[in-house]
Motif scaffolding. Sequence first.
Motif, PDB file in Angstrom:
ATOM      1  N   GLU A  51      31.685  -3.319  32.233  1.00 53.05           N
ATOM      2  CA  GLU A  51      32.038  -4.654  32.102  1.00 53.05           C
ATOM      3  C   GLU A  51      31.276  -5.616  31.368  1.00 53.05           C
ATOM      4  N   THR A  52      32.073  -6.461  30.875  1.00 55.97           N
ATOM      5  CA  THR A  52      31.225  -7.445  29.857  1.00 55.97           C
ATOM      6  C   THR A  52      30.754  -8.519  30.526  1.00 55.97           C
ATOM      7  N   THR A  53      30.959  -8.699  31.843  1.00 54.16           N
ATOM      8  CA  THR A  53      30.638  -9.843  32.440  1.00 54.16           C
ATOM      9  C   THR A  53      29.028  -9.660  32.920  1.00 54.16           C
ATOM     10  N   LYS A  54      28.405  -8.684  33.086  1.00 56.32           N
ATOM     11  CA  LYS A  54      27.097  -8.444  33.814  1.00 56.32           C
ATOM     12  C   LYS A  54      26.253  -8.832  32.832  1.00 56.32           C
ATOM     13  N   PHE A  55      25.063  -9.277  33.451  1.00 55.44           N
ATOM     14  CA  PHE A  55      23.838  -9.826  32.713  1.00 55.44           C
ATOM     15  C   PHE A  55      23.066  -8.896  32.226  1.00 55.44           C
ATOM     16  N   GLY A  56      22.277  -9.078  31.218  1.00 56.55           N
ATOM     17  CA  GLY A  56      21.068  -7.959  30.657  1.00 56.55           C
ATOM     18  C   GLY A  56      20.947  -7.859  29.229  1.00 56.55           C
ATOM     19  N   PHE A  57      19.664  -7.511  29.088  1.00 54.86           N
ATOM     20  CA  PHE A  57      19.328  -6.875  27.682  1.00 54.86           C
ATOM     21  C   PHE A  57      20.162  -5.795  27.333  1.00 54.86           C
ATOM     22  N   ASP A  58      20.494  -5.654  26.008  1.00 56.68           N
ATOM     23  CA  ASP A  58      21.103  -4.213  25.760  1.00 56.68           C
ATOM     24  C   ASP A  58      19.653  -3.108  25.537  1.00 56.68           C
ATOM     25  N   ALA A  59      20.133  -1.901  25.364  1.00 58.58           N
ATOM     26  CA  ALA A  59      19.241  -1.133  25.253  1.00 58.58           C
ATOM     27  C   ALA A  59      18.340  -1.305  24.061  1.00 58.58           C
ATOM     28  N   GLU A  60      19.160  -1.697  22.931  1.00 55.48           N
ATOM     29  CA  GLU A  60      18.433  -1.918  21.505  1.00 55.48           C
ATOM     30  C   GLU A  60      17.594  -3.373  21.777  1.00 55.48           C
ATOM     31  N   GLU A  61      17.891  -4.233  22.259  1.00 61.22           N
ATOM     32  CA  GLU A  61      17.111  -5.268  22.390  1.00 61.22           C
ATOM     33  C   GLU A  61      15.904  -5.275  23.169  1.00 61.22           C
ATOM     34  N   ILE A  62      15.725  -4.151  24.140  1.00 64.15           N
ATOM     35  CA  ILE A  62      14.637  -3.759  24.802  1.00 64.15           C
ATOM     36  C   ILE A  62      13.704  -2.907  23.860  1.00 64.15           C
ATOM     37  N   ARG A  63      14.434  -1.999  23.066  1.00 62.57           N
ATOM     38  CA  ARG A  63      13.517  -1.423  21.827  1.00 62.57           C
ATOM     39  C   ARG A  63      12.973  -2.168  21.105  1.00 62.57           C
ATOM     40  N   ASP A  64      13.323  -3.214  20.620  1.00 66.24           N
ATOM     41  CA  ASP A  64      13.065  -4.182  19.464  1.00 66.24           C
ATOM     42  C   ASP A  64      11.981  -5.008  20.087  1.00 66.24           C
ATOM     43  N   MET A  65      11.991  -5.396  21.530  1.00 64.52           N
ATOM     44  CA  MET A  65      11.204  -6.382  22.016  1.00 64.52           C
ATOM     45  C   MET A  65       9.976  -5.552  22.144  1.00 64.52           C
ATOM     46  N   LEU A  66       9.845  -4.301  22.483  1.00 61.86           N
ATOM     47  CA  LEU A  66       8.882  -3.432  22.979  1.00 61.86           C
ATOM     48  C   LEU A  66       8.071  -3.205  21.581  1.00 61.86           C
TER      49      LEU A  66
END
Length: 217
Positions: A119-134
């Motif tokens: 579903e597109t309505t749920k909140f959250g980071f994408d896996a890629e965004e987490i990897r980039d943040m780390l």
Amino acid sequence: MSIAARLAQIHMELPDRVTLVAVSKTKPESDILEAYAAGQRIFGENKIQEMVGKQQRLPKDIQWHMIGHVQRNKVKYMVPFVSLVHGVDQIKLLEEINKQARKVQRKIPVLLQVHIARETTKFGFDAEEIRDMLKTDLLPRLGNITVKGLMGMASFTSKEAVVRREFRALKELYDETAQVLPNISILSMGMSGDYQIAVEEGSTMVRLGSSIFGVRD
Ligand SMILES: *Cc1c(COP(=O)(O)O)cnc(C)c1O
């Protein structure tokens, strides 16, 4: 069945490594006190104002978890007492929690919410965004926050294979994250409808509402 009986049954089912968050959103304080009398100390709410009101009136040794979407302008009301924020889904929100936590001289434990559902309505980071943040120094720079792990919600579907695949992907991201942040210990996944699957896929924290307190209005 009583709240105490439901809690006892759930505890029998859950492995020791899994922590139970009793999701008490919309439920009266009498229900929370019943669970409290049965030994439950961790409660989850999804609205900051409701959590603040309950926190003020209920026993002080309750650990309050904010499990819902966090509005940035309300962060200041929860930082004095919240014990874990599950739904951190934006860098701006991390920064706001850090800022408000510094004012009250606390270090707030948080989970990064990951978008795993179709579903597109749920909140959250994408896996890629987490990897980039780390890869950046963002988290180490936020001195009043400790990232304790990840949280995710599977698709709302009766297709077990879909739910299992989503939880498995989150567990893989969790293991990857643990290589960079070796002190994480919480993988919050599983609700009343899917927690057995989540536990099989490596959850360490389940958030159960209706299976403890009955269906919400
Ligand atoms: C409401 C809620 C739960 C609990 O849902 P149940 O299906 O009643 O167990 C768990 N997690 C989040 C984020 C929620 O908002």
